[in-house]
Write a protein that holds these residues in place. Structure first.
Motif, mmCIF file in Angstrom:
data_model
loop_
_atom_site.group_PDB
_atom_site.id
_atom_site.type_symbol
_atom_site.label_atom_id
_atom_site.label_comp_id
_atom_site.label_asym_id
_atom_site.label_seq_id
_atom_site.Cartn_x
_atom_site.Cartn_y
_atom_site.Cartn_z
ATOM 1 N N ARG A 57 13.704 -1.226 -3.617
ATOM 2 C CA ARG A 57 12.614 -2.202 -3.361
ATOM 3 C C ARG A 57 11.343 -1.469 -2.922
ATOM 4 N N TYR A 58 11.495 -0.511 -1.966
ATOM 5 C CA TYR A 58 10.317 0.222 -1.464
ATOM 6 C C TYR A 58 9.665 1.012 -2.586
ATOM 7 N N ALA A 94 9.604 0.318 -5.703
ATOM 8 C CA ALA A 94 8.873 -0.604 -6.570
ATOM 9 C C ALA A 94 7.582 -1.070 -5.895
ATOM 10 N N ASP A 95 7.721 -1.470 -4.599
ATOM 11 C CA ASP A 95 6.564 -1.982 -3.857
ATOM 12 C C ASP A 95 5.432 -0.969 -3.808
ATOM 13 N N THR A 96 5.806 0.294 -3.532
ATOM 14 C CA THR A 96 4.766 1.313 -3.326
ATOM 15 C C THR A 96 4.386 2.006 -4.619
ATOM 16 N N LYS A 97 5.137 1.723 -5.659
ATOM 17 C CA LYS A 97 4.928 2.380 -6.958
ATOM 18 C C LYS A 97 5.113 3.891 -6.838
ATOM 19 N N LYS A 128 -0.579 6.659 -0.438
ATOM 20 C CA LYS A 128 -0.229 5.330 -0.947
ATOM 21 C C LYS A 128 0.511 4.534 0.123
ATOM 22 N N ILE A 129 1.187 5.235 0.985
ATOM 23 C CA ILE A 129 1.973 4.566 2.015
ATOM 24 C C ILE A 129 1.164 4.295 3.264
ATOM 25 N N SER A 138 0.199 -1.437 7.391
ATOM 26 C CA SER A 138 1.366 -0.918 6.689
ATOM 27 C C SER A 138 2.628 -1.048 7.527
ATOM 28 N N ARG A 139 3.711 -1.488 6.872
ATOM 29 C CA ARG A 139 4.979 -1.610 7.628
ATOM 30 C C ARG A 139 5.637 -0.253 7.833
ATOM 31 N N THR A 155 10.955 2.051 8.868
ATOM 32 C CA THR A 155 10.454 0.677 8.990
ATOM 33 C C THR A 155 11.368 -0.062 9.963
ATOM 34 N N GLU A 174 12.852 -2.769 9.411
ATOM 35 C CA GLU A 174 13.999 -3.196 8.603
ATOM 36 C C GLU A 174 15.070 -2.093 8.517
#
Ligand SMILES: Nc1ncnc2c1ncn2[C@@H]1O[C@H](COP(=O)(O)OP(=O)(O)O)[C@@H](O)[C@H]1O
Ligand SMILES: [Mg+2]
Length: 902
Positions: A481-482, A484-487, A512-513, A519-520, A535, A537
């Motif tokens: 997921r990360y 994909a989110d951050t590309k 990017k992060i 930013s989480r 994170t 999470e």
């Protein structure tokens, strides 16, 4: 995870002394409590040694010696061994005779940190490792017992003595009274790895010789440790008062020895005493006495070179389990003297000899059975692991097969010993079933490594593991997921011991992060090429995982303890099964040997005969068979108290005299340990003491004159052999000048014949001794047959009646390659000597000498008090101070003349 100070990698500058002090103080305090041990001081993944210990261990183990910190202004020497490899190092130190105190961290370093930055982790010595208290397979020889023994005495010098010994690794325990004369034999028989003695003993000159070979094994303790009342109390506390009475009437000295042993076990095991079997009392006379020299000589358990190879034990050992091998070794060390007990063992062997199929079935079931005696003891001492449980599961799992193989047709028709063994095997189905369900396939050595409990054993553990594994899957999903989110396709979630779980990206993607204030991603660490984040999470997930894993491990440890408890509760039954398995192994193995090597069942009775038909030397026979050359020539032997009880064996060098002598001694040992023997038939009147001596045995190791050794050993025999004993004397008297030696051999034969009246085989190259046969009714002359053929001597290795007329020494000299001129000259000298008076000197001696005084020991007359001879009278009349040279010469001629007339 090491705690602070001296174990940290060497700082360029000397470490802060103040920081080292609390730990050093702890170290020094523990060190002081164990002055005679090397201290293995646990620091994280290492055992460290400091100061003198470090220097000693570095030298003994070839470790690198470093220096760390300072104490009183001096560098502190240091070396260490990794915990996972510690056993190898321990084994070497113990073999070199060191004792080791193992000091562990007894709290989590994290717990210490909570007390303050400089707090020292709590540590405690958990065990003293001494040669007699080993339990690890890697420190022990699977095929040998390792006994811890104690010797005690009551009432001071001359009082009763007691001996106790136990095998901590198997829990067996024995006591027996000691006849001081037999102490050497007893020590050689038990062959303890460590002997506790009062330091009063070691100071007593009469025991110097006896203790000499055991020096390295002696652990002197203060006399107070050997108090018999304390001993009784110790043993009563261990077994219960009533039980102790039931074991037998122990003497005070035995109780003192037994008590000292238990005391020492508690001391070294820090209070943990494994389940010891109830002590068995052995009466001295129930065991064949074999003194240390005889044992060495006959190469019973070790060859003269000190190895197992070439020994009788190695030659006859067909056992398949460690416990079986140990039992066989113990039986060989202590052959019995009770014909009924011997027969009981022989019956078991006979049963296996009679039925090849059953023997095979039992041996198949025994193959691969682990050492459950030792596994049980380790579990009892709290140092067992999952593999020990698996060993029990597998071995006890074979029991139904074993029972079926033996007791198929009921127990009524089978030998008593076997029926008893089958009963002792017991019923362990429930335990085996539980262990089978509990244990997984891949087992770690240590329980604390976890992962050994099988899936499906408890629902609770399965749940925790599912939770742990599911969370791991969630982490993988999170990573996707990360990414994909951050590309950032290369984004990874990783784990290490310092950070735990973290997100890692390369430097190029870092912005990017970090972009965006909200930013989480929380920054954790920047490395040369990468940045690490976490994170909330991820943190939550991690907590779930570690807590599930921690809980799973904790639960596994609880389940492990449960299993150990169940095993401990059944310890006595399991020990019984282990003993029975060993007994079956030994009986089947001896049967295998008997069939394979054509041994026969001996008859052992209370007679005073020793009749062997077609006897062979077990070791020489095997060696010849292996070499594939000539076959071993079998020979008879017949000794009887009522008839010819001494055989005088003459014959050239290399003819087979020594082999013949030894084979008969070995046959006696084998028969009385309960084995078949290498012969066509054998009837043996039980032998109470066995003696074997070889003339001029080199004993350089002990630094004594070989002749002195020979005489000391001969003295022992003449003082101790009874009518029931078997004595083997091989070329006694060889170690000194011819006439000296001949005289000693002569007198020895007379004494054995007249005073000891024992059965004896006497090999000698003094063929003059054969003249004695005319005088001694119980003496028979036998010789090794040789064939002379074209100036060559051929050894037939056959024992035949008669005497060798010469010793063939010159023949051997020729074989050895002495120059021809020397050989020729020697032959000439020999002819001269034989033609001269010497040839019949011995015959004259036999005629003239009054029989050895021991022939009439009770007749009262002082030995040797005969009237002075003419020569003596003449000599007394001569006054050398008054003689002229001419008169002196005349006197000499006169004396010589008297001699000739004699
Ligand atoms: N009965 C035998 N059958 C075959 N070979 C034998 C026999 N006895 C001895 N030998 C061989 O002869 C060698 C010498 O025997 P040994 O007993 O040492 O002779 P001795 O004591 O008479 O000098 C042995 O090493 C062995 O190889
Ligand atoms: Mg010899």
């Amino acid at each position: 995870m090491n705690d602070t100070s001296i174990s940290e990698p060497a700082a360029p500058a000397a470490p802060d002394l103040a920081a080292a002090t609390p730990m050093l103080a702890q170290y020094l305090e523990i060190r002081r409590a164990y002055p005679d041990c090397l201290l293995f001081y646990r620091m994280g993944d290492f055992y460290e040694l400091f100061f003198e210990d470090a220097i000693t261990a570095a030298r003994a183990l070839s470790l690198t010696l470093t220096r760390r910190g300072k104490h009183n202004g001096e560098d502190i020497p240091l070396c260490g061994v990794p915990v996972h490899a510690a056993e190898t190092y321990l084994a070497r130190l113990i073999r070199l005779g060191y004792r080791v105190a193992v000091c562990e961290q007894t709290e989590d370093p994290a717990a210490a940190k909570k007390r303050g930055a400089k707090a020292v982790v709590k540590r405690e010595v958990v065990r003293l490792i001494t040669p007699g208290t080993l339990t690890e397979d890697s420190l022990l020889d699977a095929k040998r017992h390792n006994y811890l023994a104690a010797l005690a005495e009551t009432g001071g010098s001359g009082g009763a003595m007691g001996f106790a010994w136990l095998d901590l690794s198997t829990g067996e325990f024995w006591l027996q009274p000691v006849d001081p004369q037999r102490l050497g034999s007893l020590l050689a028989r038990v062959s303890p790895g460590e002997v506790l003695v009062s330091d009063r003993f070691t100071a007593r000159p009469e025991f110097f010789e006896t203790f000499q070979p055991w020096k390295a094994a002696l652990t002197p303790l203060p006399p107070s440790r050997f108090d018999s009342e304390n001993g009784r109390r110790r043993l009563e506390a261990l077994y219960g008062v009533k039980a102790l009475d039931a074991f037998g009437a122990f003497g005070r000295a035995e109780l003192a020895a037994g008590g000292a042993l238990v005391d020492y076990v508690e001391l070294t095991q820090k209070g943990r005493v494994p389940s010891l079997s109830t002590p068995i009392r052995i009466a001295d006379a129930s065991v064949m006495e074999i003194d240390p020299a005889t044992r060495r000589n006959l190469e019973l358990a070790e060859s003269l070179a000190g190895e197992r190879t070439g020994s009788l034990l190695q030659c006859i050992d067909r056992t398949l389990t460690g416990a079986g091998a140990r039992m066989l070794a113990a039986r060989l060390a202590a052959p019995l003297t009770d014909p009924a007990a011997i027969d009981r063992r022989l019956d078991m062997v006979a049963w296996f000899v009679a039925d090849a199929r059953r023997r095979e079935t039992v041996r198949t079931a025994l193959k691969g059975v682990g050492d459950i005696e030792r596994a049980l003891s380790r579990l009892g001492l709290g140092r067992g692991g999952p593999r020990d449980l698996a060993g029990l599961r597998d071995a006890l799992g074979r029991i139904p097969d074993l029972k079926r193989a033996i007791g198929d047709g009921g127990l009524s028709g089978i030998p008593a010993g076997l029926a008893e063994a089958v009963t002792e095997l017991g019923e362990h189905g429930v335990l085996v079933e539980r262990l089978t369900r509990a244990l997984g396939a891949d087992l770690p050595l240590m329980a604390r490594d976890g992962g050994f409990i099988a899936a499906g054993y408890t629902a609770e553990l399965d749940e925790l593991r599912t939770l742990r594994d599911a969370s791991r899957k969630l982490i993988a999903e999170l990573q996707g997921r990360y990414a994909a989110d951050t590309k950032i396709p290369s984004l990874k979630i990783r784990h290490n011991n310092v950070l735990g779980y973290f997100i890692e990206v390369t430097q190029t993607h870092a912005d990017k992060i970090t972009a965006g204030a909200g930013s989480r991603f929380i920054h954790r660490q920047t490395l040369a090429g990468a940045m690490r984040f976490t994170t909330v999470e991820l943190g939550e997930l991690e907590t779930k995982i570690t807590s599930a894993a921690d809980k799973a491990l904790a639960l596994e440890l609880v389940l492990f303890e449960d299993l150990v408890k169940e095993v401990s509760a059944r310890a006595a039954a399991i020990a019984g099964a282990a003993r029975a398995i060993a007994a079956l192994d030994v009986a089947a193995a001896l049967a295998e040997l008997a069939v394979e090597r054509r041994y026969c069942r001996p008859v052992v009775d209370q007679s005073l005969e020793f009749v062997i038909t077609g006897g062979r030397h077990p070791v020489v026979e095997s060696a010849l068979a292996e070499a594939g050359g000539t076959a071993f020539i079998a020979n008879d032997c017949a000794l009887a108290a009522s008839d010819k009880r001494i055989w005088l064996l003459t014959g050239p060098n290399m003819a087979g005299k020594s082999t013949f002598l030894r084979q008969n001694a070995l046959i006696a040992v084998l028969a009385q340990l309960g084995s078949y023997v290498p012969a066509d038939a054998a009837r043996i009147g039980v032998v109470d003491r066995l003696f074997s001596r070889v003339g001029a045995a080199d004993d350089l190791a002990r630094g004594r004159s070989t002749f002195m050794v020979e005489m000391v050993e001969t003295a022992t025999i003449l003082n101790r052999a009874t009518e029931r004993s078997l004595v083997i004397l091989d070329e006694i008297g060889r170690g000194t000048a011819t006439f000296d030696g001949l005289s000693i051999a002569w007198a020895t034969v007379e004494h054995l014949h007249e005073a000891n009246r024992c059965r004896a085989l006497f090999a000698t190259h003094y063929h003059e001794l054969t003249a004695l046969a005319a005088r001694l009714a119980g003496l028979a002359c036998w010789t090794m047959r040789v064939k002379e053929w074209q100036d060559e001597v051929v050894f037939l290795h056959e024992v035949a009646p008669g005497a060798a007329d010469r010793s063939y020494g010159i023949h051997v000299a020729r074989l050895a390659g002495l120059p021809a001129a020397v050989i020729a000259r020697a032959e000439e000298v020999l002819r001269k000597l034989e033609a001269g008076e010497q040839a019949n000197a011995a015959t004259k001696l036999a005629d003239d000498l009054p029989l050895f005084s021991a022939a009439r020991p009770k007749s009262g007359g002082a030995p040797g008090a005969t009237a002075p001879s003419a020569i003596e009278t003449a000599l007394r009349e001569v006054n050398p101070d008054e003689l002229t040279p001419k008169a002196a010469l005349e006197a000499l001629y006169r004396l010589r003349g008297l001699l000739a007339r004699k």
